[in-house]
Design a protein around this motif. Sequence first.
Motif, short mmCIF file in Angstrom:
data_model
loop_
_atom_site.label_atom_id
_atom_site.label_comp_id
_atom_site.label_asym_id
_atom_site.label_seq_id
_atom_site.Cartn_x
_atom_site.Cartn_y
_atom_site.Cartn_z
N VAL A 84 10.51 -30.97 69.49
CA VAL A 84 11.37 -31.95 68.79
C VAL A 84 12.27 -31.24 67.76
CG1 VAL A 84 9.94 -32.78 66.85
CG2 VAL A 84 11.39 -34.36 68.05
N PRO A 186 12.98 -43.53 65.71
CA PRO A 186 12.07 -43.39 66.85
C PRO A 186 10.60 -43.49 66.47
CG PRO A 186 13.35 -41.35 66.50
CD PRO A 186 13.87 -42.38 65.56
N TYR A 187 10.27 -43.01 65.27
CA TYR A 187 8.86 -43.01 64.85
C TYR A 187 8.35 -44.41 64.50
CZ TYR A 187 9.30 -38.03 65.06
OH TYR A 187 9.52 -36.75 65.53
N ARG A 214 5.97 -38.97 69.31
CA ARG A 214 7.04 -38.51 70.23
C ARG A 214 6.53 -37.26 70.94
NH1 ARG A 214 12.97 -38.07 67.85
NH2 ARG A 214 13.63 -38.88 69.85
N PRO A 219 10.04 -37.15 74.57
CA PRO A 219 10.60 -37.27 73.21
C PRO A 219 11.64 -38.38 73.14
CG PRO A 219 11.55 -35.38 74.34
CD PRO A 219 10.60 -36.02 75.31
N THR A 220 11.22 -39.61 73.47
CA THR A 220 12.15 -40.74 73.49
C THR A 220 11.73 -41.76 72.44
OG1 THR A 220 10.83 -42.08 74.99
CG2 THR A 220 12.28 -40.47 76.00
N TYR A 221 12.31 -42.97 72.52
CA TYR A 221 11.96 -44.03 71.57
C TYR A 221 10.84 -44.92 72.12
CZ TYR A 221 16.23 -43.05 68.88
OH TYR A 221 17.21 -42.46 68.12
#
Lengths: 484, 81
Positions: A84, A186-187, A214, A219-221
């Motif tokens: 990330v 995203p988190y 993630r 590593p997406t939403y």
Amino acid sequence: MPATENDWLRRTLAIETRASWISFVQTPFGQLTIGALALLATHDYFGLWEATVAVVAALAAGATMLHTPKLHVLILFTATWGSVLAGTALGSLDTADRLADLLQHMNRSANEAALLSTIGVALVLPLSLLLFSMVRRTPHSLLARRPFLSLLLFEIALCLVSYILQANGMEVAAIVGWLTVFVFTPYLWFLPYAVIDLRARGDSMPLAQLAVQRPFWSPTYVPFGKGLAFLRKHRATDAEALAVTQLKGLKLLLWANVLNALRELLELIPVPVLGEAIDAFLSGHPVSIVVGWSALVVSTARFCLQVAIWAHLFIGVARLAGYRLPRGSWRPLESRTLMDYFNRFHYYFKEILVDFFFTPTFFRVFKRHPKLRMFFATFIAAGVGNALWHFLRDVHLIATLGPTQAIRTFESYLFYCMILATGIGLSQLRLSLDIRPTDCWSGRLRSFFVVWSFIVILHVFSDGSRTHGLNDRISFLGSLFGVN
Amino acid sequence: MSNQERSEVRAFISAALEKRGDTKSFSDNESLFLSGRLDSFNMVNLVMFLEKTYGINFDSIDFEVDIVDTIEMVMTLIASR
């Protein structure tokens, strides 16, 4: 395809049930072979270095899962945060792009966007630890009891403060505020799972929680694999189960490539993409009704394939790491009802809507009215939750377009969410009244036609572009039925 | 907890499984939801059944599918009401 032929194909492809393959995968050469094939299957989508990191980390995580769990967690953590941070610094993740857009919007140099974004993402680590510590110290606080609601309120407050700073010309402070929003968004969909798990299990290692925020395989939403609690339940428990899981993972990666080939075949069909068909209609030179419908059907098919391809790639890599996760998209064409479609099409997206919207609503509202209770909770999840997730995914547009325009350009997707939610809610209600489609072939055909007609028609409003407003899309849809 | 309650819960789960074309037997410790044999819709129906039949108040419970995943877990929940 006749049933026997279908069975033969299934048996042939079921390599994970054969003892020779299961034994082979457990050898060093077997692991190398799986790794090489997985790399071939993923590098076109992830990029070469990202795919190499993902596959090597997944196999290393799988190799250490059973006997050295601490090393397993360390590998997950290093791969997740390494990818990330590197992805942000090198521009393969979207945070730096969003900051660059904002800086350019403010007529500032965007040269430092990648560096600032990487620092921002790095700060998520200590801030998450601080959050976990707060949850442990105050397990009865709102944050610990309702983590998603608390973090959502925090996000909204951050947006408001950043917008006010920007509107009042305090640009540097606004940039810091918006960067925090871009990094945090995203988190928002991952941290609540960690908080819930930490509250339920005091012994849960913070490092293990951080390792799946993630995670490196997605590593997406959308949390593919949900949180640590879900992953814990789905980890392989012995060497044979691990080998079977890895074979299933590899098959999923290869299947994603088959679907991609199908998607590329669709590109060869000489019809405009949906946006072009709408543009042609709006410019007064519409395509014929047949071409318009073809554009809509092909566009829907491509979108569905795209969702399935990415879901298979993410889950495929997670399975290489030893997690026996359910597929992200599972035979959506076989959906019998809209509710069934919602469950099959994008499983992990549906899960966040169920976990963060449906369940809290269902357990709190209209408890004396079972049918209304079910419909309302479904509507909040499929409508409000769905709209909120998509609006927040593009939260940077508030900074660059302003809140009014950001909402205005979202009206079509909002309309889509409301209609979809109503359809799914009614489908859920019909099921609760025991009204089910029949199981004969004509019943299956009718289900296919009803479900997919609804999805295809609704795709007019969900198509990604924000350049066409709701009225334009309604007019275009009317034109497909010959209404001008 | 009574055998009658256990029988009622088993009958409810059996009916849900049958509606999904699943006629395989299941033990009291077998996973129903996490294993995928029943879906979220069945879970919601089970919750409503438990509220209505046994007066379980889910307001005071942090709901996770784990707490109703097996017959045994459901029986524990009923016993703790």
